[in-house]
Motif scaffolding. Structure first.
Motif, PDB file in Angstrom:
ATOM      1  N   PRO A  31       0.683  -1.478   0.103  1.00  0.00           N
ATOM      2  CA  PRO A  31      -0.331   0.248  -0.272  1.00  0.00           C
ATOM      3  C   PRO A  31       0.480   1.603   0.184  1.00  0.00           C
ATOM      4  O   PRO A  31       2.114   1.187   0.674  1.00  0.00           O
ATOM      5  N   LEU A  32       0.912   2.409  -0.759  1.00  0.00           N
ATOM      6  CA  LEU A  32       1.162   3.520  -0.955  1.00  0.00           C
ATOM      7  C   LEU A  32       0.351   4.413   0.140  1.00  0.00           C
ATOM      8  O   LEU A  32      -0.719   4.433   0.878  1.00  0.00           O
TER       9      LEU A  32
ATOM     10  N   HIS B 198      -0.432  11.563  -0.172  1.00  0.00           N
ATOM     11  CA  HIS B 198      -0.402  13.141   0.809  1.00  0.00           C
ATOM     12  C   HIS B 198      -1.398  13.779   0.401  1.00  0.00           C
ATOM     13  O   HIS B 198      -1.752  14.046  -0.924  1.00  0.00           O
TER      14      HIS B 198
ATOM     15  N   ALA C 248       1.896   8.751  -3.486  1.00  0.00           N
ATOM     16  CA  ALA C 248       4.054   8.562  -3.735  1.00  0.00           C
ATOM     17  C   ALA C 248       4.823   8.306  -2.723  1.00  0.00           C
ATOM     18  O   ALA C 248       4.648   8.485  -1.644  1.00  0.00           O
ATOM     19  N   PRO C 249       5.151   7.128  -3.397  1.00  0.00           N
ATOM     20  CA  PRO C 249       6.538   6.078  -2.782  1.00  0.00           C
ATOM     21  C   PRO C 249       7.543   7.000  -3.240  1.00  0.00           C
ATOM     22  O   PRO C 249       7.452   7.780  -3.872  1.00  0.00           O
TER      23      PRO C 249
HETATM   24  O1  TXA Z   1       8.334   9.947   3.431  1.00  0.00           O
HETATM   25  C1  TXA Z   1       7.499   8.800   2.750  1.00  0.00           C
HETATM   26  O2  TXA Z   1       7.141   8.601   3.778  1.00  0.00           O
HETATM   27  C2  TXA Z   1       8.339   9.012   1.602  1.00  0.00           C
HETATM   28  C3  TXA Z   1       7.949  10.731   0.739  1.00  0.00           C
HETATM   29  C4  TXA Z   1       7.392  10.552  -0.412  1.00  0.00           C
HETATM   30  O3  TXA Z   1       6.047  10.674   1.065  1.00  0.00           O
HETATM   31  N1  TXA Z   1       7.013   8.153   1.211  1.00  0.00           N
HETATM   32  C5  TXA Z   1       6.947   6.703   0.279  1.00  0.00           C
HETATM   33  O4  TXA Z   1       6.172   5.808   0.452  1.00  0.00           O
HETATM   34  O5  TXA Z   1       8.484   6.076   1.621  1.00  0.00           O
HETATM   35  P1  TXA Z   1       6.534   4.514   0.827  1.00  0.00           P
HETATM   36  O6  TXA Z   1       4.593   3.824  -0.843  1.00  0.00           O
HETATM   37  O7  TXA Z   1       7.734   3.341  -0.263  1.00  0.00           O
HETATM   38  O8  TXA Z   1       6.489   3.869   1.898  1.00  0.00           O
HETATM   39  C6  TXA Z   1       4.643   3.547   2.612  1.00  0.00           C
HETATM   40  C7  TXA Z   1       5.004   2.755   3.917  1.00  0.00           C
HETATM   41  C8  TXA Z   1       4.845   0.586   3.421  1.00  0.00           C
HETATM   42  O9  TXA Z   1       5.845   1.079   4.343  1.00  0.00           O
HETATM   43  C9  TXA Z   1       3.517   0.907   3.276  1.00  0.00           C
HETATM   44  O10 TXA Z   1       3.827  -0.508   4.017  1.00  0.00           O
HETATM   45  C10 TXA Z   1       3.486   1.504   4.587  1.00  0.00           C
HETATM   46  O11 TXA Z   1       3.568   3.291   4.496  1.00  0.00           O
HETATM   47  N2  TXA Z   1       1.900   1.844   4.264  1.00  0.00           N
HETATM   48  C11 TXA Z   1       1.354   2.476   2.868  1.00  0.00           C
HETATM   49  N3  TXA Z   1      -0.684   2.058   3.716  1.00  0.00           N
HETATM   50  C12 TXA Z   1      -0.655   1.213   4.672  1.00  0.00           C
HETATM   51  C13 TXA Z   1      -1.388   0.842   4.994  1.00  0.00           C
HETATM   52  N4  TXA Z   1      -2.740   0.947   4.460  1.00  0.00           N
HETATM   53  N5  TXA Z   1      -1.491   0.057   6.544  1.00  0.00           N
HETATM   54  C14 TXA Z   1      -0.425   0.556   6.221  1.00  0.00           C
HETATM   55  N6  TXA Z   1       0.879   0.139   6.281  1.00  0.00           N
HETATM   56  C15 TXA Z   1       0.704   1.246   5.573  1.00  0.00           C
END
Ligand code: TXA
Ligand code: MG
Length: 337
Positions: free
Chosen positions: A61-62, A65, A144-145
Motif C-alpha cells: 500500500p502507498l 499526500h 507517492a512512494p
Molecule cells: O517519507 C515518505 O513516507 C515517502 C515520501 C515520498 O513521502 N514515501 C514513502 O512511501 O516512503 P512508500 O510507499 O515507499 O512507503 C509507504 C509505507 C510502506 O512501508 C507501507 O507498507 C506503509 O507505508 N503503508 C502504506 N499504507 C499502509 C496501510 N494502509 N497500512 C499499513 N501500512 C501502510
C-alpha cells in the motif's frame, strides 16, 4: 519540522505538474523526507503506472499526500489520536494509518490500488514548501512512494531521481536536497494505542510526548518473533506483510490460470477472449492492458468475492513487470488454507 511558509516554485511549473497529474502521468516531487514518485491517487491507472515505473514486483500500500487536515478527513475516519499527532507533527515526516471512509462524499474515491485493497489508508502532510504548494494547487490526494526503482535506495536529490528514471518520468521537480533524508515514520492509529509500523525521524519518544502511555509505543515488526528496535518499547508482531490488515484477501477460494470455468465459479477475465459458463464475469482489461488490469484488480476481486460464488477462477496474466505484481497478489490470494 515546520514548513517554510513561502513557496518558491514558478507558477508555470506548478501548472505543468497539475496538468500531468490530471492526465494520469507521474511527477517526481521533493518532500522533506525523500523524493516521491507522485500521481493522482484517485486515478487507478496512474497509480498502476507508479508500480510499473518503479518495477515494484508487489502491491504494497502507498501513502497519500494531502495539503491539509481538511483534505485528509475527506478520505479517512479521523480520530482523537490522529488529531493529537497531526497537531504536533504535521506538516512533517509522519504518516498516519487510519480507516478509509466508506465513501468519499462528493469526491472521487482513492483507488483501491493505493491501499492494496485494504480498509485502511496511510496519509501525510509533507513539510516541504514545494510539496505543499503542489498539493494545495492540486486540491486532492497524491500517492507517492519513494522515487527509486524497486530494491534501490531512496532518492534525496533531484539528480538521484534522474539517475533512476532518466526521461521515463516527464517532470522531475528540483527542490534541493531533502532535509530529513529518511522516509516518514508510519504510525497506525486504527487501534486503542498508536503502533509504529515504520521507524523514522519522529520517534516513539516524540509520539509518547503527545500520547502518554505506560507501556511505551510498540514498534511493529514484519518478522514474527523479531524484537522491535525501539529500546524499552514493547513489540507487536504482525506475522508477514501479506497478513497485514492493510492487505485485502478474498474469503472464497481463488483458482489461478483458469482456461475453463467450473460450475458455480465466477470469472476474473483478462483479454478479449474468455471461457463461457461463469456465474458472473468481470474483465481486468478486455484489451489486455496490464496497467488497466492492475488498476481494476482489487475492486474486481472484491466485487466477485461473495459467498454465492464457489470460487473465483482467474485467467492467466502475463508475468512482465506489473503483471508480476498482479500475479504475486493473486498467488497469495490463492494460497490461503
Ligand atoms: O517519507 C515518505 O513516507 C515517502 C515520501 C515520498 O513521502 N514515501 C514513502 O512511501 O516512503 P512508500 O510507499 O515507499 O512507503 C509507504 C509505507 C510502506 O512501508 C507501507 O507498507 C506503509 O507505508 N503503508 C502504506 N499504507 C499502509 C496501510 N494502509 N497500512 C499499513 N501500512 C501502510
Ligand atoms: Mg520506498
Amino acid at each position: 519540522m515546520n514548513a517554510p511558509k513561502i513557496p518558491h516554485l514558478d507558477v508555470s511549473i506548478v501548472d505543468k505538474a497539475i496538468s500531468l497529474w490530471r492526465a494520469g502521468e507521474l511527477v517526481a516531487m521533493p518532500t522533506e523526507t525523500v523524493y516521491g514518485l507522485a500521481a493522482d491517487a484517485t486515478n487507478g491507472e496512474a497509480v498502476a503506472r507508479i508500480y510499473a515505473t518503479k518495477s515494484r514486483p508487489q502491491f504494497n500500500p502507498l501513502i497519500i499526500h494531502v495539503a491539509d487536515i481538511a483534505t485528509a478527513k475527506r478520505y479517512v475516519e479521523w480520530n482523537a489520536m490522529a488529531d493529537a499527532l497531526a497537531s504536533a507533527f504535521w506538516p512533517g515526516p509522519m504518516t498516519l494509518v487510519l480507516r478509509k471512509r466508506p465513501e468519499a462524499r462528493g469526491q472521487r474515491a482513492v483507488s483501491e490500488l493505493v491501499s492494496a485493497g485494504g480498509d485502511t489508508l496511510a496519509v501525510r502532510i509533507p513539510a516541504h514548501a514545494i510539496a505543499q504548494q503542489l498539493l494545495a494547487a492540486f486540491g486532492g490526494p497524491i500517492a507517492a512512494p519513494s522515487a527509486n526503482r524497486s530494491g534501490r535506495v531512496s532518492p534525496t536529490t533531484a539528480q538521484h531521481v534522474r539517475d533512476e528514471f532518466g526521461d521515463s518520468v516527464k517532470l522531475i521537480i528540483d527542490g534541493g536536497p531533502c532535509a530529513v533524508g529518511l522516509e516518514s515514520t508510519v504510525v497506525d492509529v486504527t487501534g486503542d494505542a498508536p503502533v509504529v509500523l515504520r521507524p523514522g525521524a519522529i520517534t516513539s519518544k516524540h509520539i509518547q510526548s503527545v500520547i502518554p502511555s505506560n507501556d511505551g509505543i510498540p514498534l511493529a515488526t514484519s518478522q514474527s518473533g523479531t524484537p522491535g528496535q525501539a529500546r524499552g518499547d514493547s513489540t507487536v508482531s504482525l506475522k508477514s506483510p501479506g497478513q497485514l490488515a492493510s492487505h485485502y484477501a478474498p474469503s472464497i477460494p481463488v483458482r489461478l490460470n483458469a482456461t475453463s470455468v467450473a460450475a458455480g465459479e465466477a470469472l476474473l477475465a483478462f483479454g478479449p477472449a474468455q471461457p463461457a459458463g461463469a456465474i458472473q464475469t468481470l474483465n481486468l482489461s478486455p484489451s489486455g492492458n496490464l496497467i488497466e488490469a492492475a488498476a481494476n484488480l482489487f475492486a474486481h476481486l472484491r466485487a466477485l468475492d461473495i459467498p454465492a460464488h464457489r470460487a473465483i477462477a482467474v485467467m492467466p496474466i502475463p508475468d512482465d513487470v506489473i503483471g508480476a505484481a498482479i500475479n504475486d497478489r493473486l498467488m497469495r490470494a490463492s494460497a490461503r488454507d
